[in-house]
Write a protein that holds these residues in place. Structure first.
Motif, PDB file in Angstrom:
ATOM      1  N   TRP A  48       0.848  -1.189   0.000  1.00  0.00           N
ATOM      2  CA  TRP A  48       0.000   0.000   0.000  1.00  0.00           C
ATOM      3  C   TRP A  48       0.882   1.236   0.000  1.00  0.00           C
ATOM      4  CZ3 TRP A  48      -5.464  -0.456   0.581  1.00  0.00           C
ATOM      5  CH2 TRP A  48      -5.914  -1.745   0.847  1.00  0.00           C
ATOM      6  N   GLU A  49       0.506   2.245  -0.778  1.00  0.00           N
ATOM      7  CA  GLU A  49       1.223   3.523  -0.780  1.00  0.00           C
ATOM      8  C   GLU A  49       0.218   4.637  -0.583  1.00  0.00           C
ATOM      9  OE1 GLU A  49       3.439   3.736  -4.438  1.00  0.00           O
ATOM     10  OE2 GLU A  49       4.913   2.264  -3.744  1.00  0.00           O
ATOM     11  N   GLY A  50       0.658   5.667   0.184  1.00  0.00           N
ATOM     12  CA  GLY A  50      -0.266   6.757   0.434  1.00  0.00           C
ATOM     13  C   GLY A  50       0.396   7.917   1.134  1.00  0.00           C
ATOM     14  N   THR A  51      -0.429   8.673   1.876  1.00  0.00           N
ATOM     15  CA  THR A  51       0.044   9.895   2.523  1.00  0.00           C
ATOM     16  C   THR A  51      -0.490  10.005   3.946  1.00  0.00           C
ATOM     17  OG1 THR A  51      -1.854  11.130   1.689  1.00  0.00           O
ATOM     18  CG2 THR A  51       0.160  11.191   0.354  1.00  0.00           C
ATOM     19  N   ILE A  63       3.874   7.350   2.689  1.00  0.00           N
ATOM     20  CA  ILE A  63       3.954   6.115   3.474  1.00  0.00           C
ATOM     21  C   ILE A  63       3.892   4.910   2.546  1.00  0.00           C
ATOM     22  CG2 ILE A  63       2.903   7.118   5.530  1.00  0.00           C
ATOM     23  CD1 ILE A  63       0.330   5.534   4.718  1.00  0.00           C
ATOM     24  N   ARG A  64       4.388   3.805   3.057  1.00  0.00           N
ATOM     25  CA  ARG A  64       4.282   2.523   2.368  1.00  0.00           C
ATOM     26  C   ARG A  64       4.081   1.458   3.421  1.00  0.00           C
ATOM     27  NH1 ARG A  64       7.259  -1.854   0.173  1.00  0.00           N
ATOM     28  NH2 ARG A  64       9.277  -1.320   1.013  1.00  0.00           N
ATOM     29  N   GLN A 135      -4.087  12.188   9.383  1.00  0.00           N
ATOM     30  CA  GLN A 135      -5.033  11.524   8.477  1.00  0.00           C
ATOM     31  C   GLN A 135      -4.243  10.654   7.511  1.00  0.00           C
ATOM     32  OE1 GLN A 135      -8.330  11.733   9.081  1.00  0.00           O
ATOM     33  NE2 GLN A 135      -7.519  12.875  10.814  1.00  0.00           N
ATOM     34  N   LEU A 136      -4.680   9.432   7.326  1.00  0.00           N
ATOM     35  CA  LEU A 136      -4.009   8.468   6.468  1.00  0.00           C
ATOM     36  C   LEU A 136      -4.896   8.121   5.286  1.00  0.00           C
ATOM     37  CD1 LEU A 136      -2.125   5.299   7.450  1.00  0.00           C
ATOM     38  CD2 LEU A 136      -4.130   5.066   6.045  1.00  0.00           C
ATOM     39  N   LYS A 137      -4.316   8.126   4.103  1.00  0.00           N
ATOM     40  CA  LYS A 137      -4.991   7.652   2.882  1.00  0.00           C
ATOM     41  C   LYS A 137      -3.988   6.839   2.111  1.00  0.00           C
ATOM     42  CE  LYS A 137      -8.356  11.310   2.298  1.00  0.00           C
ATOM     43  NZ  LYS A 137      -8.976  12.266   1.391  1.00  0.00           N
ATOM     44  N   ALA A 138      -4.407   5.655   1.632  1.00  0.00           N
ATOM     45  CA  ALA A 138      -3.476   4.810   0.879  1.00  0.00           C
ATOM     46  C   ALA A 138      -4.246   3.964  -0.120  1.00  0.00           C
ATOM     47  CB  ALA A 138      -2.681   3.907   1.830  1.00  0.00           C
ATOM     48  N   LYS A 139      -3.496   3.530  -1.154  1.00  0.00           N
ATOM     49  CA  LYS A 139      -4.044   2.639  -2.182  1.00  0.00           C
ATOM     50  C   LYS A 139      -3.150   1.422  -2.286  1.00  0.00           C
ATOM     51  CE  LYS A 139      -6.336   6.125  -4.941  1.00  0.00           C
ATOM     52  NZ  LYS A 139      -6.621   6.625  -6.276  1.00  0.00           N
TER      53      LYS A 139
END
Length: 142
Positions: A48-51, A63-64, A135-139
């Motif tokens: 997963w990768e995100g911010t 983030i990963r 706040q975390l968001k990832a795909k």
């Protein structure tokens, strides 16, 4: 007085020798509540990768997460970076309950990720040891 005695004898005889009429039987009330359906456990395995935004992180941290899953149990690693600062291969472990993921980060006091999974996307929070929240968001990328 004789009439009262006769009436008393008749009353006692009626009460004693009158067959009891069974009460109408009602079906027993159901005391068991039907079991709620068990939510399906979603898969969070993969990369997963995100911010991370907000809290102490300015402007944005990347983030990963690399997660492995065995039923409800999840473990893996977490990387984050802000510019040239960051950490790599930080251990994470936790559980999935339905579509809710909760990870603890043992090397960070009170470090915790809580996210809701929607297919290949997650959204939630990252809490650090000093009480700050991002706040975390990832795909999922793999």
């Amino acid at each position: 007085m004789r009439i009262l005695s006769i009436l008393a004898v008749i009353f006692v005889a009626l009460v004693t020798f009158t067959p009891a009429v069974p009460a109408e039987e009602k079906p027993a009330a159901q005391t068991e509540t039907p079991a709620a359906p068990v939510p399906e456990i979603v898969s969070v395995a993969g990369e997963w990768e995100g911010t991370l935004t907000g809290g102490l992180i300015t402007p944005v941290a990347t983030i990963r997460l690399v997660l492995n899953q065995d039923g409800r149990e999840v473990n893996g690693t977490y990387d984050w970076a802000v510019g040239t600062r960051g950490r790599r291969n930080v251990e994470v472990k936790g559980v999935v309950d339905g579509n809710r993921l909760v990870l603890t980060i043992p090397s960070v006091a009170y470090g915790r990720i809580e996210a809701t999974i929607h297919g290949d996307e997650m959204e939630g929070t990252y809490r650090g040891g000093s009480g700050w929240t991002n706040q975390l968001k990832a795909k999922r990328v793999r």
